[in-house]
Design an enzyme around this catalytic site. Structure first.
Site, PDB file in Angstrom:
ATOM      1  N   GLU A 139       2.194  -5.820  10.241  1.00 39.25           N
ATOM      2  CA  GLU A 139       1.708  -4.453  10.459  1.00 39.25           C
ATOM      3  C   GLU A 139       2.715  -3.794  11.388  1.00 39.25           C
ATOM      4  OE1 GLU A 139      -0.901  -3.030   9.075  1.00 39.25           O
ATOM      5  OE2 GLU A 139      -1.900  -4.759   8.152  1.00 39.25           O
TER       6      GLU A 139
ATOM      7  N   HIS B 111       3.248  -3.911   6.020  1.00 38.84           N
ATOM      8  CA  HIS B 111       2.155  -2.935   5.970  1.00 38.84           C
ATOM      9  C   HIS B 111       2.266  -1.969   7.140  1.00 38.84           C
ATOM     10  CE1 HIS B 111      -0.418  -4.831   2.780  1.00 38.84           C
ATOM     11  NE2 HIS B 111       0.323  -5.881   3.108  1.00 38.84           N
TER      12      HIS B 111
ATOM     13  N   HIS C  35       0.872  -1.179   0.000  1.00 41.05           N
ATOM     14  CA  HIS C  35       0.000   0.000   0.000  1.00 41.05           C
ATOM     15  C   HIS C  35       0.904   1.223   0.000  1.00 41.05           C
ATOM     16  CE1 HIS C  35      -3.234  -2.726   1.975  1.00 41.05           C
ATOM     17  NE2 HIS C  35      -3.422  -2.644   0.669  1.00 41.05           N
TER      18      HIS C  35
ATOM     19  N   GLU D 142       1.740   3.312   3.057  1.00 44.20           N
ATOM     20  CA  GLU D 142       2.314   2.618   4.207  1.00 44.20           C
ATOM     21  C   GLU D 142       3.806   2.450   3.927  1.00 44.20           C
ATOM     22  OE1 GLU D 142      -0.104  -0.907   4.605  1.00 44.20           O
ATOM     23  OE2 GLU D 142      -1.946   0.296   4.796  1.00 44.20           O
TER      24      GLU D 142
END
Length: 483
Positions: free
Chosen positions: A315, A215, A85, A88
């Site tokens: 993440e 991410h 993304h 990110e």
């Protein structure tokens, strides 16, 4: 005067080799990788994937190996993919920093880094979505969504073929088969984006063993399956056959991170006006994907169901567009975890399958966990590569490992996987052709684990390649049945 010039040039080279923690733009990114290659030419290679982004920006990779550009038996292949993304951004900079660190520590004769590079082939793709990064950067990097997608406004982590649906349907039918599923794909839900096609070709062309996608937006290590079996959008644990192994892989990163696994840290808020924030540290810093929220077409599950690779999703923090001032601090928080995760490629068992004439490609490696009182088949087989080599990630315990291929007698061996591995247990197999004994051994019930009709689900490389090429062909990405 000549001496002064030489000193000045040498100073420039040293200065340019110093890594600067900043947001490197799309023009600077390949220069950083080339700089690392110039410092470590014998253990690195810089290359671009087969297709650039929508806006024609190449997707650059740097590889670390003691023999760059070549797969070597017994040496597992690992990859990190950042900036899927575009907004990110932390993973992008962490991978550039990791490239510099590996090179510098290798040159400084760090024995752990030298051992890692001599025994592993490591690929770092800092940015899968350079177009989204550009948009996010141009608009200030403050929005939760702007720059997330590629330049066709497509979320790349929803754009891979949905192989979860196929394996869930096989489960409902009682078919014990959930690996190398591209052969069973008949329709694409949406056209494949150029970035997706490039990464798919990459995944299919290199025998990756371990992988992580990077991410941002929370702080947790996420593992398969990402898609729920029932279609529930949230809170449905969707376990894969390798649930124990995936959980251990995720824990390896979370526990080595500065505070991903901390139960006392502050959780991430979903929005600025959100008064509650869940801390994944309370569950060890890890989560099953669908237990958090369900998604279709993710890269993580595609790796597991299309290839031999085990991928988790990282993440890396509450912020998506990490401020430049915090990048070096985040590197310090993640460095040990980045290295610990790569070492997990050296767990479980590995080996070579051969016969009297040489290596056997596309042999099936199946596993039964015999640690407890009741044997538990792990219903996810892997296959051998061009050199007959395989790598089977497993948690500590006792296992029966079977190598088989049509036309050969299967061979099973028992192995114990110990705790705290830095090298996988070597388990080689030599198979004997059934033609030495019977014309058709399946009639004698010799194929293990009761596969339907005694026929193993294995695809000849030529057929498998045709399916892959058809999928990735620019002309075949419409919503229609694939030839």
């Amino acid at each position: 005067m000549a001496t002064c010039k030489t000193f000045y040039l040498a100073f420039l080279v040293v200065a340019s080799a110093e890594f600067v923690w900043k947001h490197h733009n799309n023009e600077e990114l390949p220069l950083v990788l080339e700089e690392v290659h110039e410092k470590c030419p014998n253990i690195t290679r810089v290359y671009a994937l087969s297709e650039p982004s929508v806006r024609n920006v190449p997707l650059y990779v740097i590889e670390f190996s003691d023999n760059p550009g070549f797969h070597q038996p017994y040496k597992p292949e690992v990859k990190y993919v950042g900036n899927i993304h575009g907004n990110e951004v932390l993973g992008r900079e962490l991978l550039l920093g990791l490239a510099h660190y590996l090179c510098d520590q290798y040159n400084n004769h760090d024995r752990h880094i030298r051992a890692l590079i001599h025994n592993t082939r490591i690929h770092l793709l800092p940015s899968m979505n350079p177009d989204g990064w550009q948009l996010a950067t141009d608009t200030g990097g403050q929005d939760y969504l702007i720059g997330r997608n590629n330049n066709h406004s497509v979320d790349l982590n929803r754009n891979f073929p949905d192989l979860d649906a196929i394996t869930f349907e096989f489960e409902r039918q009682g078919v014990s088969h959930n690996n190398h599923l591209l052969k069973d794909l008949s329709r694409l839900a949406a056209p494949l984006e150029p970035e997706t096609r490039a990464v798919m070709r990459w995944i299919m062309s290199i025998p990756f063993v371990l992988s992580a996608a990077m991410h941002g937006g929370d702080l947790v290590a996420n593992y398969p399956y990402d898609e729920s079996r029932s279609g529930a959008p949230v809170s449905e644990y969707s376990a894969s056959p390798d649930d124990d192994t995936f959980r251990e892989l995720a824990m390896a990163y979370a526990s080595a991170h500065a505070d991903m696994a901390s139960a006392s840290r502050t959780g991430c808020r979903i929005s600025s006006d959100d008064t509650t924030a869940y801390n994944f540290g309370e569950q060890g810093g890890v989560t099953n994907g669908a237990a958090w929220y369900s998604l279709k077409g993710g890269m993580q599950d595609f790796n597991y169901l299309a290839t031999n690779a085990f991928e988790i999703t990282l993440e890396l923090g509450c912020q998506k567009y990490t401020p430049e001032r915090d990048l070096e601090k985040e590197w310090i928080r993640n460095k040990d975890a980045l290295l610990a995760f790569i070492w997990k490629a050296h767990t479980g068992v590995k080996g070579i399958v051969s016969d009297d004439s040489g290596f056997i490609q596309n042999a099936i490696i199946s596993v039964v966990n015999i640690t407890g009182p009741v044997p538990r088949p792990i219903r996810h087989d892997i296959t051998t590569g061009a050199y007959g080599d395989y790598y089977r990630l497993l948690t500590p315990g006792h296992y029966e490992v079977t190598a088989s291929k049509p036309g050969y007698f299967p061979v099973s061996r028992v192995v114990t996987v110990p705790h705290h591995q830095t090298s996988a247990k070597i388990l080689n197999f030599k198979l004997e052709p059934t033609t030495n004994w019977f014309d058709d051994y399946t009639a004698f019930g010799l194929y293990p684990h009761g596969l339907r009709d005694a026929q193993p689900r294995i695809y000849k490389r030529s057929i498998y390649q045709q399916i892959t090429d058809s999928l990735l062909d620019n002309k075949q990405v419409k919503h229609s049945t694939l030839a």
